[in-house]
Design a protein around this motif. Structure first.
Motif, PDB file in Angstrom:
ATOM      1  N   GLY A 148       5.169  -2.286  -4.753  1.00 51.77           N
ATOM      2  CA  GLY A 148       5.384  -1.008  -4.084  1.00 51.77           C
ATOM      3  C   GLY A 148       6.814  -0.508  -4.117  1.00 51.77           C
ATOM      4  O   GLY A 148       7.641  -0.926  -4.936  1.00 51.77           O
TER       5      GLY A 148
ATOM      6  N   ARG B 233      -4.584   0.430  -2.818  1.00 53.92           N
ATOM      7  CA  ARG B 233      -3.962   1.093  -3.964  1.00 53.92           C
ATOM      8  C   ARG B 233      -3.831   0.177  -5.173  1.00 53.92           C
ATOM      9  O   ARG B 233      -4.008   0.597  -6.319  1.00 53.92           O
TER      10      ARG B 233
ATOM     11  N   SER C  97      -0.580   4.995   0.786  1.00 57.64           N
ATOM     12  CA  SER C  97      -1.024   5.691  -0.418  1.00 57.64           C
ATOM     13  C   SER C  97      -1.897   6.903  -0.131  1.00 57.64           C
ATOM     14  O   SER C  97      -1.910   7.852  -0.915  1.00 57.64           O
TER      15      SER C  97
ATOM     16  N   SER D  97      -6.456   6.449  -5.979  1.00 58.47           N
ATOM     17  CA  SER D  97      -6.855   6.139  -4.602  1.00 58.47           C
ATOM     18  C   SER D  97      -7.350   7.389  -3.895  1.00 58.47           C
ATOM     19  O   SER D  97      -8.393   7.367  -3.221  1.00 58.47           O
TER      20      SER D  97
ATOM     21  N   TYR E 201       2.535   3.357 -10.821  1.00 56.57           N
ATOM     22  CA  TYR E 201       2.549   3.519  -9.367  1.00 56.57           C
ATOM     23  C   TYR E 201       1.903   4.845  -8.962  1.00 56.57           C
ATOM     24  O   TYR E 201       1.013   4.887  -8.108  1.00 56.57           O
TER      25      TYR E 201
ATOM     26  N   GLU F 164       0.816  -1.210   0.000  1.00 61.70           N
ATOM     27  CA  GLU F 164       0.000   0.000   0.000  1.00 61.70           C
ATOM     28  C   GLU F 164       0.852   1.264   0.000  1.00 61.70           C
ATOM     29  O   GLU F 164       0.476   2.286  -0.554  1.00 61.70           O
TER      30      GLU F 164
ATOM     31  N   ASP G 133       6.152  11.451  -5.276  1.00 66.61           N
ATOM     32  CA  ASP G 133       5.717  10.153  -4.773  1.00 66.61           C
ATOM     33  C   ASP G 133       6.876   9.354  -4.186  1.00 66.61           C
ATOM     34  O   ASP G 133       6.681   8.474  -3.352  1.00 66.61           O
TER      35      ASP G 133
ATOM     36  N   LEU H 237      -1.764   5.812  -6.862  1.00 64.62           N
ATOM     37  CA  LEU H 237      -1.880   6.712  -5.712  1.00 64.62           C
ATOM     38  C   LEU H 237      -2.929   7.788  -5.967  1.00 64.62           C
ATOM     39  O   LEU H 237      -3.743   8.111  -5.093  1.00 64.62           O
TER      40      LEU H 237
ATOM     41  N   ASP I 189       2.495  13.016  -0.417  1.00 66.99           N
ATOM     42  CA  ASP I 189       2.551  13.007  -1.872  1.00 66.99           C
ATOM     43  C   ASP I 189       1.909  14.273  -2.434  1.00 66.99           C
ATOM     44  O   ASP I 189       1.421  15.129  -1.696  1.00 66.99           O
TER      45      ASP I 189
END
Length: 569
Positions: free
Chosen positions: A174, A362, A34, A349, A342, A31, A248, A346, A107
């Protein structure tokens, strides 16, 4: 699949049953926090490792195609000016964003919430950012499929599917898997990046001088053109949202200490805005390779990075030029598309958690992002490269410029809180400072982009977006007296907080898991602490914590969480 094992209570203001997250959402090894603050306990990588992983994600060859398309359309002089100007804008706006993400462990989506957009206002920017990731995934995937087609005769449609599927196992794992992939592939990528230019330097050194007199393929001429400069800058500025992908990774930067301060700052600068230095060099290098191959392969194939690579390598490698070029392209595209997938997961989500109050994990949004990207590839978006990126840059730069304006101007003038508040419990739904600035700036610039205000305004539409966003964000914050940044004060922490206090864990009253202080809010419904994600997913509380707050928690009235510092031992 849901994020809870029980049905929440339906009476507004009543305590919610204990939440049990779905298995994938609860596994932080996949995860990667996220939707949360990245805790110090998880930031186990050295600054250089984080920076190396972040820079590994800029291996993409879209820069080659973008640079070639700009120079082919507007000539060398205008193209050079456009690429360097765009790089300067991207670098300057990226500095405060990179520092904020690395400092606060957040993020790009979470930083945007607190940097002038509000809790739901940043939902639109989550969608903009998600669009960036699947547009560029499709672009990079198209380049990879072209390489597979030339090297192995694989039909493009099958190549599109293969380029999509190959990244899933890596992205699923991840940050840990991404770090390893970027490190392992870096030597191959560096050799493949430099070798074609070495061959040209030895075998055809005159091509470098001839390139500087190139007038393009559309009759633009080798001299400077303001119109060409404006349009070219707009295309290059479509990459401005790349700072989100860098962020990120930067959110996993360890805490800065007196002993690591210099290394930390250099790593953040290199991995944040520093990507565009390499990016601009790749754009010019890609244009040079395309120019050198133009006569041999024609304009269409010259804009596809694989063909110029083959032509440049042929004098030294002969029949091995094709497999060598294909290997370089495939490695490059895997390195960037794991990042695109990736970051897209995020962003989706963040987007859906606010709209649906559900978070299955995620990893499920990886498939949504890749499905959209695959559709774009099958529709041959590569053929619409210039127009698509020129349009997107108007929205992207309005967003990034508004966030940068808040971080650089508003916070220094006291128009906004001196820290980034991302939790729903303390934010208004919409903050007109950043959100309003972005909407107005992007609307005006898009109208200009479609020619409503004349040719020069069309060419310089991205400049219009940038200047409007930079001016309107502090202006609106001043006009509203910073009222819409905080719906109520964050009273959990105050001035003088140190890392030892921040890293102390507190148990969420809903999911009953322990989180570090920046991820915790005080919840009147639970009569105790609640973690940021449980707060976001609560659909029954009626936002009672913010009711009646009015504007009392304006920019100057809140007890806030300042930038983390470290107490000397």
């Amino acid at each position: 699949m849901t994020d809870t094992a029980t049905t929440p209570a339906t009476t507004p203001g009543s305590p919610e049953p204990t939440r049990r997250y779905a298995r994938l959402a609860a596994d932080e090894s996949r995860e990667d926090f996220s939707l949360r603050y990245a805790p110090h306990s998880y930031r186990r990588w050295a600054p250089a490792t984080v920076a190396g992983t972040a820079l590994g994600g800029i291996a993409y060859l879209a820069d080659f195609a973008i640079g070639a398309s700009i120079v082919f359309a507007y000539g060398f002089t205008s193209g050079l000016a456009a690429i360097l100007t765009a790089a300067t804008v991207i670098f300057l706006t990226g500095i405060p964003i990179a520092r904020a993400c690395a400092t606060y462990g957040l993020d790009m989506d979470l930083v945007t919430r607190g940097a002038g957009f509000g809790y739901f206002g940043s939902t639109l920017t989550s969608l903009i950012y998600a669009s960036f990731t699947f547009i560029f995934f499709a672009l990079e995937g198209s380049i990879m499929a072209q390489a597979m087609h030339q090297a192995f005769g694989l039909p493009l449609q099958i190549g599109y599917l293969l380029t999509t599927l190959i990244v899933i196992p890596i992205v699923f794992r991840g940050m840990g898997a991404l770090t390893k992939v970027q490190a392992w592939t870096q030597p191959v990528w560096l050799i493949g990046l430099v070798l074609p230019f070495l061959v040209l330097g030895f075998e055809d050194p005159g091509v470098f001088g001839a390139f500087t007199h190139f007038g393009g393929t559309e009759g633009a001429g080798s001299g400077f053109s303001w119109i060409g400069f404006g349009f070219g800058t707009g295309i290059a500025l479509s990459l401005i949202a790349q700072i989100g992908e860098q962020a990120d990774y930067l959110r996993f930067m360890p805490a800065r200490t007196p002993a690591t301060s210099r290394r930390w700052k250099l790593a953040v600068l290199a991995a944040g805005p520093g990507w565009v230095v390499i990016g601009a060099a790749k754009q010019l290098g890609g244009a040079l390779l395309a120019f050198a191959a133009l006569e041999a392969v024609g304009k269409t194939h010259a804009l596809e990075p694989i063909a110029p690579q083959i032509e440049a390598l042929r004098p030294w490698l002969g029949g091995l030029a094709l497999p060598a070029a294909a290997l370089f392209v495939i490695v490059s595209q895997v390195k960037i598309n794991v990042t695109n997938a990736y970051s897209g997961s995020l962003s989706w989500s963040n987007f859906f958690s606010r709209l649906t109050h559900r978070h299955p994990g995620r990893v499920w949004y990886i498939f949504l992002n890749l499905a959209i990207a695959l559709t774009l590839m099958e529709l041959d978006m590569f053929a619409m490269l210039g127009k698509l990126l020129g349009f997107y840059s108007n929205v992207g730069i309005a967003w990034i410029a508004a966030v940068a304006a808040d971080l650089v101007i508003n916070k220094r003038l006291g128009l906004s809180p001196p820290y980034i508040e991302f939790k729903r419990a303390y934010l208004y739904a919409v903050n007109p400072a950043g959100f309003g600035a972005m909407v107005i700036a992007s609307t005006v610039s898009i109208l200009a982009f479609f020619g409503l205000f004349g040719t020069y305004a069309e060419a310089f539409s991205t400049f219009i977006a940038a200047f409007l966003a930079l001016a309107l964000c502090p202006l609106i914050a001043w006009a509203t007296k910073g009222k819409y940044y905080l719906a109520r004060p964050n009273t959990l922490t105050g001035p003088g907080v140190v890392v030892a206090d921040i890293t102390a864990t507190h148990t969420c009253g809903v999911c009953e898991s322990a989180y570090e202080l920046p991820d915790i809010a005080d919840c009147p419904v639970q009569a105790g602490p609640i973690c940021s994600l449980c707060c976001s997913l609560d659909a029954t509380c009626g936002d009672v914590c913010r009711k009646g707050a009015g504007g009392a928690a304006g920019a100057g009235g809140a007890v806030v969480l300042p930038m983390p510092t470290v107490r000397r031992s």
